[in-house]
Write a protein that holds these residues in place. Structure first.
Motif, mmCIF file in Angstrom:
data_model
loop_
_atom_site.group_PDB
_atom_site.id
_atom_site.type_symbol
_atom_site.label_atom_id
_atom_site.label_comp_id
_atom_site.label_asym_id
_atom_site.label_seq_id
_atom_site.Cartn_x
_atom_site.Cartn_y
_atom_site.Cartn_z
ATOM 1 N N GLY A 211 -9.731 -10.423 -11.534
ATOM 2 C CA GLY A 211 -8.426 -10.994 -11.840
ATOM 3 C C GLY A 211 -7.450 -9.946 -12.302
ATOM 4 N N GLU A 212 -7.923 -9.027 -13.152
ATOM 5 C CA GLU A 212 -7.050 -7.962 -13.637
ATOM 6 C C GLU A 212 -6.562 -7.086 -12.488
ATOM 7 N N ALA A 213 -7.460 -6.768 -11.552
ATOM 8 C CA ALA A 213 -7.092 -5.915 -10.413
ATOM 9 C C ALA A 213 -6.032 -6.584 -9.540
ATOM 10 N N VAL A 214 -6.167 -7.883 -9.298
ATOM 11 C CA VAL A 214 -5.191 -8.601 -8.478
ATOM 12 C C VAL A 214 -3.828 -8.614 -9.171
ATOM 13 N N ALA A 215 -3.828 -8.898 -10.470
ATOM 14 C CA ALA A 215 -2.570 -8.949 -11.211
ATOM 15 C C ALA A 215 -1.896 -7.579 -11.243
ATOM 16 N N VAL A 216 -2.664 -6.538 -11.514
ATOM 17 C CA VAL A 216 -2.104 -5.175 -11.552
ATOM 18 C C VAL A 216 -1.609 -4.775 -10.165
ATOM 19 N N GLY A 217 -2.356 -5.113 -9.143
ATOM 20 C CA GLY A 217 -1.947 -4.791 -7.780
ATOM 21 C C GLY A 217 -0.633 -5.454 -7.416
ATOM 22 N N LEU A 218 -0.465 -6.700 -7.842
ATOM 23 C CA LEU A 218 0.786 -7.402 -7.576
ATOM 24 C C LEU A 218 1.954 -6.680 -8.243
ATOM 25 N N ILE A 219 1.771 -6.297 -9.486
ATOM 26 C CA ILE A 219 2.830 -5.580 -10.219
ATOM 27 C C ILE A 219 3.194 -4.283 -9.513
ATOM 28 N N GLU A 220 2.192 -3.515 -9.124
ATOM 29 C CA GLU A 220 2.438 -2.221 -8.479
ATOM 30 C C GLU A 220 3.164 -2.382 -7.149
ATOM 31 N N GLU A 221 2.773 -3.395 -6.373
ATOM 32 C CA GLU A 221 3.414 -3.604 -5.074
ATOM 33 C C GLU A 221 4.868 -4.026 -5.228
ATOM 34 N N VAL A 222 5.151 -4.889 -6.210
ATOM 35 C CA VAL A 222 6.530 -5.316 -6.436
ATOM 36 C C VAL A 222 7.385 -4.129 -6.851
ATOM 37 N N LYS A 223 6.879 -3.318 -7.764
ATOM 38 C CA LYS A 223 7.647 -2.162 -8.229
ATOM 39 C C LYS A 223 7.823 -1.141 -7.110
ATOM 40 N N LYS A 224 6.805 -0.988 -6.262
ATOM 41 C CA LYS A 224 6.895 -0.062 -5.129
ATOM 42 C C LYS A 224 7.988 -0.513 -4.173
ATOM 43 N N ARG A 225 8.020 -1.809 -3.934
ATOM 44 C CA ARG A 225 9.023 -2.337 -3.025
ATOM 45 C C ARG A 225 10.419 -2.182 -3.606
ATOM 46 N N GLN A 226 10.538 -2.424 -4.905
ATOM 47 C CA GLN A 226 11.838 -2.266 -5.550
ATOM 48 C C GLN A 226 12.304 -0.812 -5.489
ATOM 49 N N GLY A 227 11.362 0.107 -5.665
ATOM 50 C CA GLY A 227 11.706 1.525 -5.641
ATOM 51 C C GLY A 227 12.122 2.014 -4.273
ATOM 52 N N SER A 228 11.573 1.399 -3.226
ATOM 53 C CA SER A 228 11.890 1.823 -1.866
ATOM 54 C C SER A 228 13.098 1.089 -1.309
ATOM 55 N N GLY A 229 13.644 0.165 -2.097
ATOM 56 C CA GLY A 229 14.824 -0.575 -1.651
ATOM 57 C C GLY A 229 14.528 -1.529 -0.530
ATOM 58 N N GLY A 230 13.282 -2.066 -0.491
ATOM 59 C CA GLY A 230 12.882 -2.993 0.569
ATOM 60 C C GLY A 230 13.690 -4.270 0.528
ATOM 61 N N GLY A 231 13.663 -5.002 1.614
ATOM 62 C CA GLY A 231 14.419 -6.243 1.710
ATOM 63 C C GLY A 231 13.728 -7.370 0.977
ATOM 64 N N ASN A 232 14.073 -8.571 1.373
ATOM 65 C CA ASN A 232 13.517 -9.750 0.714
ATOM 66 C C ASN A 232 12.137 -10.134 1.234
#
Length: 253
Positions: A211-232
Motif C-alpha cells: 500500500g505504501e509503495a502504491v501511494a508513494v508511486g502515485l505521488i511521484e507520478e503526479v509530481k513528475k507530470r506537473q514538472g514536465s508540464g503534461g496535459g490533463n
C-alpha cells in the motif's frame, strides 16, 4: 412491511424489463465446465444446479433462476444478479465482491462466510437468509462500495463512500488511497497528492509495504507530470500504476 412492499414493487418493475432469451451455449458451458466468466446467462434456468466453485466473474445473470443451486465457493465477483432468484441457494464461502444485487431474491439462502463487500444487500430480498453479517456499517464495506462506484466512474458517489469509511475509522489507509485516485480522475491533483501522502504514512505505520509503495508511486507520478508540464491526460506510467480501479479490492485482504 414497508420494505417488503417497496421490494415487491421494485421486482414487479424489473420483471417488466425486456431482456433477450437465454444463451443456451453459455448455459451448457457453465454446466459442463463450471467456468463461465463474463458469460451471458440472463434468464438461465439453473434450479438446483451443482455450481460449486464455479467461475462466474462478471457474468450476466439477470433474472436467472438459481433457486436451491449449490454455489458454495463460487466466484461471482462483479456479477450482475439483477432480479435473479437465489432463493434457498447455497452460497457458503462464495465471493460476491461488487455484485449487483438489485432486486435479487436471497431469501432462505445460506451465506455463511460469503464475501459480500461492495454489495447492496438493502436492494435485495434477504428475509430468512442465514449467515448475514451482523453489520454492514464497517469501513471495509463503505470502502468496497467506493471502489464499485469508482469503477463505474461515479466519482462523486465514490468519494461519499470513502468519506463514510473514514468517518468510522479515520486511520483507514485504503480509503485515503481510493479517494486519492478518484480525486486524480477529477483532475484535483493537489487533493490527490494530499490524500496519497496520508495513505502512505498510514500504510507505513501499519506495516503494509504494498500500500505504501502504491501511494508513494502515485505521488511521484503526479509530481513528475506537473514538472514536465503534461496535459490533463494520465501518463502511461501512472495508468500502469493504477491499473484497474477494481484492483483496489486487494487492500481489503
Amino acid at each position: 412491511m414497508h420494505k417488503t412492499l417497496i421490494t415487491t414493487c421494485l421486482l414487479t418493475t424489473l420483471t417488466a424489463i425486456p431482456i433477450q432469451a437465454e444463451n443456451i451455449n453459455h448455459t451448457r458451458q457453465l454446466l459442463s465446465t463450471k467456468a463461465c466468466a463474463q458469460c451471458d446467462l440472463s434468464r438461465a434456468g439453473l434450479v438446483m444446479a451443482d455450481l460449486q466453485g464455479a467461475d462466474l466473474r462478471e457474468a450476466d445473470l439477470r433474472f436467472a433462476n438459481l433457486s436451491q443451486a449449490n454455489l458454495a465457493g463460487a466466484d461471482l465477483t462483479g456479477a450482475d444478479l439483477t432480479g435473479a432468484s437465489l432463493n434457498s441457494a447455497n452460497l457458503m464461502g462464495a465471493t460476491l465482491l461488487g455484485a449487483n444485487l438489485l432486486g435479487t431474491d436471497l431469501r432462505q439462502s445460506y451465506l455463511v462466510n460469503a464475501n459480500l463487500w461492495g454489495t447492496r444487500l438493502d436492494q435485495a430480498w434477504i428475509e430468512g437468509a442465514i449467515g448475514l453479517p451482523a453489520s454492514l456499517q464497517t469501513p471495509e464495506q463503505f470502502y468496497a462500495l467506493g471502489v464499485v462506484a469508482a469503477n463505474k466512474r461515479n466519482y462523486v458517489e465514490a468519494i461519499a463512500q470513502y468519506n463514510q469509511a473514514l468517518t468510522l475509522q479515520n486511520d483507514f489507509a485504503p480509503a485515503y488511497l481510493g479517494r486519492a485516485l478518484v480525486r486524480l480522475r477529477l483532475t484535483d491533483e493537489a487533493g490527490a497528492v494530499q490524500d496519497a501522502q496520508i495513505a502512505a504514512a498510514l500504510f507505513k505505520q501499519q506495516e503494509n509495504p504494498e500500500g505504501e509503495a502504491v501511494a508513494v508511486g502515485l505521488i511521484e507520478e503526479v509530481k513528475k507530470r506537473q514538472g514536465s508540464g503534461g496535459g490533463n491526460g494520465l501518463g502511461i506510467q501512472l495508468l500502469q500504476l493504477l491499473g484497474s480501479v477494481t484492483s483496489l479490492f486487494r487492500f481489503l485482504f
